[in-house]
Design an enzyme around this catalytic site. Structure first.
Site, PDB file in Angstrom:
ATOM      1  N   ASN A   9      -4.711   2.706   1.679  1.00  0.00           N
ATOM      2  CA  ASN A   9      -5.469   2.840   2.926  1.00  0.00           C
ATOM      3  C   ASN A   9      -4.933   3.930   3.856  1.00  0.00           C
ATOM      4  O   ASN A   9      -5.711   4.571   4.559  1.00  0.00           O
ATOM      5  CB  ASN A   9      -5.568   1.496   3.642  1.00  0.00           C
ATOM      6  N   GLU A  39       5.839  -4.713   2.901  1.00  0.00           N
ATOM      7  CA  GLU A  39       4.742  -4.652   3.886  1.00  0.00           C
ATOM      8  C   GLU A  39       3.497  -5.120   3.166  1.00  0.00           C
ATOM      9  O   GLU A  39       2.889  -4.362   2.415  1.00  0.00           O
ATOM     10  CB  GLU A  39       4.574  -3.216   4.385  1.00  0.00           C
ATOM     11  N   CYS A  45      -4.163  -3.533   6.927  1.00  0.00           N
ATOM     12  CA  CYS A  45      -3.433  -4.773   6.643  1.00  0.00           C
ATOM     13  C   CYS A  45      -3.330  -5.693   7.850  1.00  0.00           C
ATOM     14  O   CYS A  45      -3.372  -6.910   7.729  1.00  0.00           O
ATOM     15  CB  CYS A  45      -2.039  -4.424   6.158  1.00  0.00           C
TER      16      CYS A  45
HETATM   17  P1  NAD Z   1      -1.756  -3.467  -4.502  1.00  0.00           P
HETATM   18  O1  NAD Z   1      -0.801  -4.562  -4.299  1.00  0.00           O
HETATM   19  O2  NAD Z   1      -2.808  -3.625  -5.534  1.00  0.00           O
HETATM   20  O3  NAD Z   1      -0.985  -2.124  -4.906  1.00  0.00           O
HETATM   21  C1  NAD Z   1       0.015  -1.571  -4.072  1.00  0.00           C
HETATM   22  C2  NAD Z   1       0.856  -0.621  -4.872  1.00  0.00           C
HETATM   23  O4  NAD Z   1       1.667  -1.366  -5.786  1.00  0.00           O
HETATM   24  C3  NAD Z   1       0.066   0.375  -5.727  1.00  0.00           C
HETATM   25  O5  NAD Z   1       0.702   1.626  -5.672  1.00  0.00           O
HETATM   26  C4  NAD Z   1       0.164  -0.227  -7.119  1.00  0.00           C
HETATM   27  O6  NAD Z   1       0.037   0.707  -8.165  1.00  0.00           O
HETATM   28  C5  NAD Z   1       1.558  -0.816  -7.088  1.00  0.00           C
HETATM   29  N1  NAD Z   1       1.827  -1.886  -8.052  1.00  0.00           N
HETATM   30  C6  NAD Z   1       0.943  -2.774  -8.582  1.00  0.00           C
HETATM   31  N2  NAD Z   1       1.593  -3.627  -9.404  1.00  0.00           N
HETATM   32  C7  NAD Z   1       2.906  -3.279  -9.393  1.00  0.00           C
HETATM   33  C8  NAD Z   1       4.070  -3.795 -10.034  1.00  0.00           C
HETATM   34  N3  NAD Z   1       4.022  -4.846 -10.844  1.00  0.00           N
HETATM   35  N4  NAD Z   1       5.250  -3.202  -9.779  1.00  0.00           N
HETATM   36  C9  NAD Z   1       5.332  -2.152  -8.933  1.00  0.00           C
HETATM   37  N5  NAD Z   1       4.258  -1.620  -8.307  1.00  0.00           N
HETATM   38  C10 NAD Z   1       3.057  -2.174  -8.519  1.00  0.00           C
HETATM   39  O7  NAD Z   1      -2.366  -3.151  -3.064  1.00  0.00           O
HETATM   40  P2  NAD Z   1      -3.563  -2.178  -2.692  1.00  0.00           P
HETATM   41  O8  NAD Z   1      -4.830  -2.805  -3.176  1.00  0.00           O
HETATM   42  O9  NAD Z   1      -3.229  -0.799  -3.100  1.00  0.00           O
HETATM   43  O10 NAD Z   1      -3.517  -2.225  -1.102  1.00  0.00           O
HETATM   44  C11 NAD Z   1      -4.095  -3.215  -0.347  1.00  0.00           C
HETATM   45  C12 NAD Z   1      -3.071  -4.235   0.082  1.00  0.00           C
HETATM   46  O11 NAD Z   1      -2.007  -3.599   0.757  1.00  0.00           O
HETATM   47  C13 NAD Z   1      -3.641  -5.250   1.049  1.00  0.00           C
HETATM   48  O12 NAD Z   1      -3.170  -6.530   0.734  1.00  0.00           O
HETATM   49  C14 NAD Z   1      -3.074  -4.798   2.386  1.00  0.00           C
HETATM   50  O13 NAD Z   1      -2.988  -5.797   3.349  1.00  0.00           O
HETATM   51  C15 NAD Z   1      -1.745  -4.273   1.981  1.00  0.00           C
HETATM   52  N6  NAD Z   1      -1.230  -3.349   2.993  1.00  0.00           N
HETATM   53  C16 NAD Z   1      -0.174  -3.730   3.777  1.00  0.00           C
HETATM   54  C17 NAD Z   1       0.306  -2.891   4.771  1.00  0.00           C
HETATM   55  C18 NAD Z   1       1.458  -3.291   5.655  1.00  0.00           C
HETATM   56  O14 NAD Z   1       2.066  -2.419   6.265  1.00  0.00           O
HETATM   57  N7  NAD Z   1       1.794  -4.553   5.779  1.00  0.00           N
HETATM   58  C19 NAD Z   1      -0.286  -1.633   4.951  1.00  0.00           C
HETATM   59  C20 NAD Z   1      -1.343  -1.275   4.136  1.00  0.00           C
HETATM   60  C21 NAD Z   1      -1.808  -2.140   3.157  1.00  0.00           C
END
Ligand code: NAD
Length: 485
Positions: A154, A251, A285
């Site tokens: 995002n 996060e 998020c």
């Molecule tokens: P996601 O969890 O699907 O993926 C996040 C990242 O993790 C990606 O780069 C993905 O390739 C990687 N990943 C996936 N599986 C992994 C593994 N087993 N080991 C290591 N890396 C792995 O999330 P998304 O769909 O990309 O993003 C949306 C989510 O992110 C929402 O839940 C949102 O709330 C959260 N988010 C949180 C914040 C915050 O600051 N708290 C900010 C932005 C988004």
């Protein structure tokens, strides 16, 4: 291929690197569904090479003075600001977010992080602890070593900079894996750091899906992992990091409450609800997606909200007048559509939106449900799309219990003119980041992060320094040393 095709998929040791053996994947402009670049996921060899490059560069970087490291970061901030337009256009193509947003919220906030932590780098000191007879302990704040950053889709530039800036300020090196949905802008951050004078290898980027992230987390040479992503991914990454006793920052997701009391300024409260649900098409998020509105003002709140949503401009994200863009992908749009169906099935009242737009790209308009109750799926699970749930309440005590009745704890907001109540409610929220009469601000000067399932650790502010450094205690004895024999 388009002008957005990078010179290589990865950035390692100060230069673009390609390995055609990696699984190819497309980068898609969500505004139209067109492919704008094609990259290759990192093979295990590429991942290992990136970690080796970071490891090799790290000690020399840490040996520099904080002033020197800070100067590099501040120069990088200046370059980012000077190139804001070009970087924003790229971010808009990568994420689909309207240029109106990316011009003010992405490279600019990345630059803020580089500038802020660049400024702090020279003042990261330890302390002296006097003991008896002139003996003392002094402490040194040391880097952790090689840090891994893993990003969500995002805010790709911001996430890369929120992780890289404190890591580098403390003398660490980083390997960053952007989300496979939005891989382009982290490469630009890497380029800019080199241009600003960072030694090669200090910030490397590797592309790929979850397994690339997993390989990075499992690497013994890695000391710390910072993930921005969903709770399910957070669980896996935290567990894998624990196996190697690595430091973590998590996060993760949220389902944050936004409470509007009967004495609130309705226009401000509607603004807060719009910012907290529809900015970046709801893909934020910390969004306040459970909007609790006091029963006595519910109808006037909904009326003003619907009026104002009529002003949203759902146009080409590249046009600066567009104020609402598409979802990042077909898959994310499908997830949101399923939640909308579930909301209707479970008895919530669909007030506006809810149907994908019949045009190329991945478009879901601003969607509002009212008459939502606490047990409905749409009130419990993170949707990560432009879907606002409006719930009614009668008393402060009741709404606080309901607001906190969630496994998440990222953010929370309150709108009221009653100062005492505002403080009481903010203190009562089980959330890492709380807002009074505003919503979703995230300046680099303030700590940002969650409690409960929403995360571990804090990004931004001086608090982030604690998560990218460790303290060494050195005992110094001046007096004669006695021993029992
Ligand atoms: P996601 O969890 O699907 O993926 C996040 C990242 O993790 C990606 O780069 C993905 O390739 C990687 N990943 C996936 N599986 C992994 C593994 N087993 N080991 C290591 N890396 C792995 O999330 P998304 O769909 O990309 O993003 C949306 C989510 O992110 C929402 O839940 C949102 O709330 C959260 N988010 C949180 C914040 C915050 O600051 N708290 C900010 C932005 C988004």
């Amino acid at each position: 291929m388009s002008k957005f095709q990078p010179a290589g998929s990865h950035f390692i040791g100060g230069e673009y690197v390609e390995d055609l053996a990696g699984t190819p994947f497309d980068v898609i402009f969500p505004g139209t569904g067109e492919t704008i670049a094609q990259l290759h996921a990192a093979t295990p060899e590429i991942v290992s090479r990136a970690v080796a490059s970071a490891k090799q560069a790290q000690s020399g970087w840490e040996a520099m003075t904080g002033t020197e490291r800070g100067r590099v970061l501040r120069r990088a901030a200046d370059i980012m600001r000077a190139r804001n337009h070009e970087l924003s256009v790229l971010e808009t193509h990568d994420t689909g977010k309207p240029l109106q947003e990316t011009l003010v919220a992405d490279a600019t906030s990345g630059a803020d992080a580089l500038e802020y932590f660049g400024g702090l780098a020279a003042s990261l000191t330890g302390e002296t602890i006097p003991l008896a007879d002139g003996d003392m302990v002094f402490t040194i704040r040391e880097a952790l070593g090689v840090c891994v950053g893993i990003g969500a889709w995002n805010y790709p530039t911001q996430i890369a900079c929120w992780k890289a800036a404190p890591a580098l300020a403390c003398g660490n090196a980083m390997v960053f894996k952007p989300s496979e949905m939005t891989p382009l802008s982290a490469l630009k951050v890497a380029e800019i750091l080199i241009e600003a004078g960072a030694p090669a290898g200090i910030f490397n980027v590797v592309q790929g899906m979850g397994e690339v992230g997993a390989q990075l987390v499992a690497d013994d040479r890695v000391a710390k992992v910072s993930l921005t992503g969903s709770v399910p991914t957070g669980r896996k990454v935290y567990a894998a990091a624990a196996a190697g006793m690595k430091h973590v920052t998590m996060e993760l997701g949220g389902k944050s409450p936004l409470v509007v009391f009967e004495d609130a300024d309705i226009e401000d409260a509607v603004s807060g609800a719009i910012l907290g649900n529809f900015y970046s098409s709801g893909q934020v998020c910390s969004n306040g997606t459970r909007v609790f509105v006091h029963r006595s003002i519910r109808e006037s709140f909904l009326e003003r909200l619907i009026d104002r949503l009529g002003n949203a401009v759902l146009g080409d994200p590249r046009d600066e007048t567009t104020s609402f863009g598409p979802m990042v992908s077909e898959a994310q749009l499908a997830i949101v559509e399923r939640y909308v169906e579930q909301g209707i099935e479970e008895g919530a009242r669909l007030v506006t939106g809810g149907e994908r737009l019949d045009r190329p790209g991945f478009w879901m308009p601003p969607t509002v449900f009212s008459d939502v109750t606490d047990r409905m799926t749409i009130a419990r699970e993170e949707i990560f799309g432009p879907v606002m749930c409006v719930l009614d309440f009668d008393t402060e005590e009741e709404v606080m219990a309901r607001a906190n009745d969630t496994q998440f704890g990222l953010a929370a907001g309150v709108f009221t003119r009653d100062l005492a109540r505002a403080h009481r409610v903010a203190r009562g929220f089980e959330a890492g980041t709380c807002y009074i009469n505003t919503y979703n601000d995230a300046p680099v000067e303030a700590p940002f992060g969650g409690v409960k399932l929403s995360g571990v650790g804090r990004e931004n502010s001086k608090a982030a320094i604690e998560h990218y450094s460790q303290i060494k205690s050195i005992y110094l004895r001046l007096s004669p040393l006695e021993a029992p024999f």
